[in-house]
Each structure stands twice: as C-alpha cells, then as structure tokens.
Design an enzyme around this catalytic site. Structure first.
Site, PDB file in Angstrom:
ATOM      1  N   TYR A 197      20.528  23.191  23.380  1.00  0.00           N
ATOM      2  CA  TYR A 197      19.500  23.128  24.425  1.00  0.00           C
ATOM      3  C   TYR A 197      20.064  22.572  25.727  1.00  0.00           C
ATOM      4  CZ  TYR A 197      15.237  21.791  26.867  1.00  0.00           C
ATOM      5  OH  TYR A 197      14.261  21.644  27.805  1.00  0.00           O
ATOM      6  N   HIS A 207       0.820  -1.201   0.000  1.00  0.00           N
ATOM      7  CA  HIS A 207       0.000   0.000   0.000  1.00  0.00           C
ATOM      8  C   HIS A 207       0.865   1.267   0.000  1.00  0.00           C
ATOM      9  CE1 HIS A 207      -3.374  -2.647   0.778  1.00  0.00           C
ATOM     10  NE2 HIS A 207      -2.740  -3.135   1.833  1.00  0.00           N
ATOM     11  N   HIS A 222      18.875  28.998   9.100  1.00  0.00           N
ATOM     12  CA  HIS A 222      18.070  28.751   7.907  1.00  0.00           C
ATOM     13  C   HIS A 222      17.979  30.003   7.028  1.00  0.00           C
ATOM     14  CE1 HIS A 222      16.769  25.061   9.937  1.00  0.00           C
ATOM     15  NE2 HIS A 222      16.288  24.661   8.766  1.00  0.00           N
TER      16      HIS A 222
END
Length: 571
Positions: free
Chosen positions: A443, A147, A470
């Site tokens: 982070y 599928h 970016h």
C-alpha cells in the site's frame, strides 16, 4: 417501665426502641411514660402509624440507594471507556512521536560528523512505518480476568464433550474404544519429506538474499555502473523468488502428492519466507543508497546473526534490532505448544463429529439450491469453530511461543478484531503481522509511486494481492481450483469494506459484522468440502486444463453413477 437507652437525640427520633424506623418530628424528647404499652387505643394506633411510616421511609431510602448505585455503575463504565480510548490514543501518538523526537534527545554537540551520520541512518525515520515496542498479547491480558477466562473454560468443556461423544459412539458401533486418530495421521503424512523441503527452503533464504545484498552493497559506492549493477542484482533476486522459492516447493508438493496439512506447512512457509526476504531487501537497499550519497560515512552492513534472528522472529518487518525481554519463561512456552496440540485435536473432533458425517451424506445427493442452503447453514457452527481454533492456535499460541523463545517483546500479533464494527477495521486487526507487511510494502510503496493519488486503486491492488495469495494457498493445499474465497474476498469483502467503514459505530454494526463473518465461514466450509468429496468420488481419467478449472461438485452425482458409498481418501 423501660429506661431510656441514653442514645443521642437524632437516633432516638429516627429509630424506635422496637427497631422500627421513624421520622416523625418531636419537639421534646420522649419520656419513659410514652414508651409504655398500656393497651389504650390511642397509643396503639400511634405506634402502628409510627411503624408504617418508618417502613415506608426505609423502603424509600433503600430504593434511593439502589438508584444511586446504578447511576454510579453507569458512570463508572462510561468513564472507563473514555479513559481507555484516550489512553490508547495517547500511547499511539507517543509511540509515533518518539521516533521523531529521538534525534534531538540522543544527539549531542560532542559527536563527530561521522558518528552523527551513522546515528542518523541507524535510527528510524518519520516515514518508517512500523515501530516495535514491548507489549503483551491481548488475550494474555484478557485471560487474567475471571470472566474472560471462563469463556476459555467453556471451550475446553466443549472439547471434552466432543471427546466423550466420539468415544461413546465408537464404543456403541465397534464395541470397543477407537483411538487411532486416522484423520490426523493422514493429514500430516510424509513428515520427513516435509522437513527436508522446509530445510532446503530455509537454507536458500538464509544464503541467497543475504549473499546477493552483501555483494551488491559492498561494491555499490565504488562502482561506475550502479544502475546496471542494481538491475542485475534485482533481476537475480526476483528470479530466485519466483523459481527457487515460488516454483520448486509447489512442484515438489504436487509431485509427491502430499496430504493437506503437510501441504499447508510447506506453502505457508514458502509465502512467509518470500515476504521476509522481500522485507530484508526492501529495508536495507534505501540504507545503502543513502550511504552512497553521503561521502563522509561508511556502510554499516546488517550482520548474519541479525538476519538469522529475523528469519525466526514472528514479524515480517525487518529491523536490525527489536525490543527484547530479559529472560525466557519456559513454562509459558510449553503451555503454548500444548495449547497448539490441543487445538489440533479440537479441530480433529470438529471434523469427525460435525463435518464428515454431514458431507458424507450430502455428497450422495443432487447439488441443488436446497441442498446448498442446508449445507451452508449446517456448516456455520463447525466453520466458526475452525476459525476460532486457527486464530487461537496460530496467531496467539504459536507466535507467542516463538516470541518467548526468542525473547521478542512486541507481542501485538492481533488486536481486538472481535469488537470491530466495520470490515475495514476487521481486516486491519485480525492479522496484524500480515497487515503490517501489506501496508508497508504494497500500500505505502504503491501510494508513493502514484504520488499519493489513486488511493482507492491502491487499496484495490492490496485486496487483490491478498485474495490471490489466499486462493493460491487453498488451491495448492486442497489440490483443486475453486475460487470461493477469492470471490468472497474481492466481491463481498470489498463491498463490505466500503459499506461497513470506520464511521460505522455502535453494537448493531458489530452484530452485522459477526453475522456476515459466520455466514462466510459456512459458505467456505460447505463449498470446499463439497468439492473435496467430489474430487475424491468422481476422478477423471484424462483431465484437461479446463477440467481443473471447472468445479467437480457441479457435475458429480453419485446416485446417478451407481458409485458405492466409500470412505474419503485417507479418512
């Protein structure tokens, strides 16, 4: 007269000889005389009643079976989802706890203190972060399902239609088949210069960070001025990162006026090598500091071959060793590179058939609200196709090809971002390679420096770093500053990150995520394409610094200036 068939009594009660079902209960077995058709009304009506009751009972049985089948399918689906979720959680916990349980498993009483110390510093700690394990890419597993593979075939069919439509239009307009691929030739121009710049960048990354670290680490333990020595080495490394890797490649790109795709190669490699050099230093400096505190141990330096392997391997987190596959599947490598090439041609036909005709006509109109709205919605389809092509070509095909050639076994370059019901989960799963670097070195380090306080502020810093990088890439590669992506990232991205958080579950949130993603792709493609055409059609003779910061598409109106319709530079 018909003879009795000798069937069991229960079957004779359920099914008559004429094949009709009957559940009428009879105390005595039917005799042969009762099965005769003598034409009497009583026997005829009895037979009709039996057939009618049998038909109704058969339909009831079939309906009951269908209902049971549907219930079983729903139960199967729920069980599979629950099982998949529990297995995923179990495997994640197992991977995390394996690094904690490893010391107890491999440390034996017969080891010397020196061996124990070496082993303690070589194995990962609890706070290590990324743990590499052998696993396949998600799409490789999904493409084994018929599928899912059909969806892949649908995209191939769409590519064939793009090719046929282009050939037919060119044949009608030109009277011949045009197969020059001028857009690709222009976009990837000056490749020898691109290769030269990349080779110089790579050679400097191979020599300078490793050499600085080796000189600093080899004499750190015996040095009397450790702080001064560390500050000097760190300053030289930051100067190298900022000037040699940061400024010089950008200067060469702008000085030689490289075309967009060639610029993307240099700038993306520049960012990748900066992140890799930082990871190498960040992972090995704590090791040197730990060995300096342990007087009974000797320093184990990373080998040049380990560092060289890290520079090519598709990860931004340095380790001395990674899980490796036993052999290379060269057929798989060739297939992935061919798919990358196919995605390039796919993107070419998307721009030729869907983008260039639209923006070529829109650039001749006044840039008002109506034009912008129509432009955004007309740009959604090509924008989404470009998004899918970029994801499949780079994050799946390109990274898997290099991972296979290097026998790198951890292929989790992305997760099932398409199932995300929140933008927080989307940001974590879209590009796992970059997310791991941001999590480990931005982070987590900032959270440690703040004493594990101000988590919201730290997350804002992470978003800002990602958005700035970016926008920097797009500004250098397109040749103009138009902070559309930065605005979407910092404003709407941050807002959706807190509104569509991880507690949002259900299909409706996935629909909202996809709607926002589609609309964002349309906005990006529309505004950046408008600015590209404006920069080409309305050049400034002596631009000032403010002219570089002001979007040209806001003031460039060709119909008022009398500028004739011309081709875009290089198209």
């Amino acid at each position: 007269m018909r003879r009795d068939t000798g069937q069991p009594d229960i079957i004779r009660r359920m099914v008559g000889e004429d094949g009709t079902a009957s559940h009428s209960r009879r105390r005595a077995p039917p005799s042969s005389s009762n099965l005769e058709c003598d034409g009497k009304g009583r026997e005829g009506s009895g037979a009709h009643l039996l057939a009618s009751n049998g038909k109704m009972e058969a339909e009831h049985i079939i309906s009951t079976k269908l209902q049971l089948k549907m219930k079983a399918e729903h139960l199967k689906s729920d069980l599979l989802k629950s099982f998949d979720s529990q297995v995923s959680e179990f495997m994640d916990c197992l991977i995390e706890e394996s690094s904690i349980l490893q010391p107890a498993l491999i440390t034996t009483p017969t080891m010397s203190d020196k061996e124990r110390s070496k082993l303690r510093h070589m194995r990962p700690s609890q706070d290590q972060g990324k743990v590499f394990v052998s696993r396949r890419s998600l799409l490789d597993e999904l493409f084994e399902v018929n599928h899912i593979r059909t969806i892949y075939h649908m995209f191939i069919a769409l590519l064939i239609l793009f090719i046929l439509s282009t050939l037919v239009v060119d044949f009608i307009d030109e009277g011949r088949l045009v197969l020059d691929f001028d857009l690709l030739v222009y976009a990837f121009g000056q490749l020898p210069l691109v290769v030269s710049i990349w080779f110089c960048m790579f050679l400097s990354v191979l020599v300078v960070p490793y050499g600085l670290f080796h000189i600093w680490a080899s004499r750190y333990k015996s040095s009397r001025h450790r702080v001064l020595r560390t500050l000097l080495a760190g300053s030289l490394f930051l100067l190298y990162q900022g000037v040699v890797l940061g400024f010089l490649p950008t200067f060469l790109v702008l000085r030689n006026n490289l075309p967009p795709a060639s610029r993307f190669i240099i700038i993306l490699e520049q960012v990748r090598l900066i992140m890799k050099a930082h990871s190498f230093i960040r992972e090995n400096v704590p090791r040197v500091l730990a060995f300096a505190q342990d007087k009974s141990s000797s320093l184990i330096m990373p080998q040049v071959t380990q560092y060289l392997y890290f520079l090519f391997v598709p990860t931004l987190i340095y380790r001395d060793s990674y899980p490796r596959n036993p052999y290379i599947r060269w057929g798989y490598v060739i297939t992935k590179f061919l798919q990358v090439l196919g995605c390039l041609f796919y993107a070419y036909y998307v721009f030729v058939r869907l983008c260039i005709p639209q923006f070529h006509s829109i650039s001749l109109k006044i840039f008002d609200l109506r034009v912008m709205v129509l432009c955004v919605f007309n740009s959604i389809l090509p924008g989404v196709l470009v998004l899918f092509l970029a994801f499949f070509a780079f994050l799946h095909c390109w990274l898997n090809a290099f991972a296979e050639m290097l026998r790198f076994a951890d292929r989790m370059f992305y997760k099932d971002w398409w199932n995300s019901t929140s933008f927080a989960n989307y940001y974590r799963t879209w590009n796992v390679v970059v997310h791991d670097w941001l999590y480990c070195y931005v982070y987590r380090d900032l959270l440690w420096m703040s004493g594990k306080r101000f988590k919201a502020a730290v997350m804002l810093v992470v978003f800002t770093v990602s958005a700035v990088v970016h926008e920097y890439v797009l500004a250098i590669c397109f040749g103009f500053f138009y902070p559309v992506l930065f605005t979407l990232f910092m404003c709407f991205g941050m807002m959706f990150n807190f509104i569509l958080h991880d507690r949002r579950k259900g299909p409706v949130w996935n629909v909202i995520m996809w709607t926002a993603l589609f609309l964002g792709q349309g906005v990006l493609l529309c505004l950046y394409s408008q600015e590209w055409y404006a920069q080409s059609y309305c050049p400034l003779e002596q631009p000032s610094f403010l002219d570089f910061l002001k979007p040209r598409s806001w003031t460039c109106h060709l119909h008022q200036q009398g500028v004739p319709i011309a081709s875009v530079v290089g198209v």
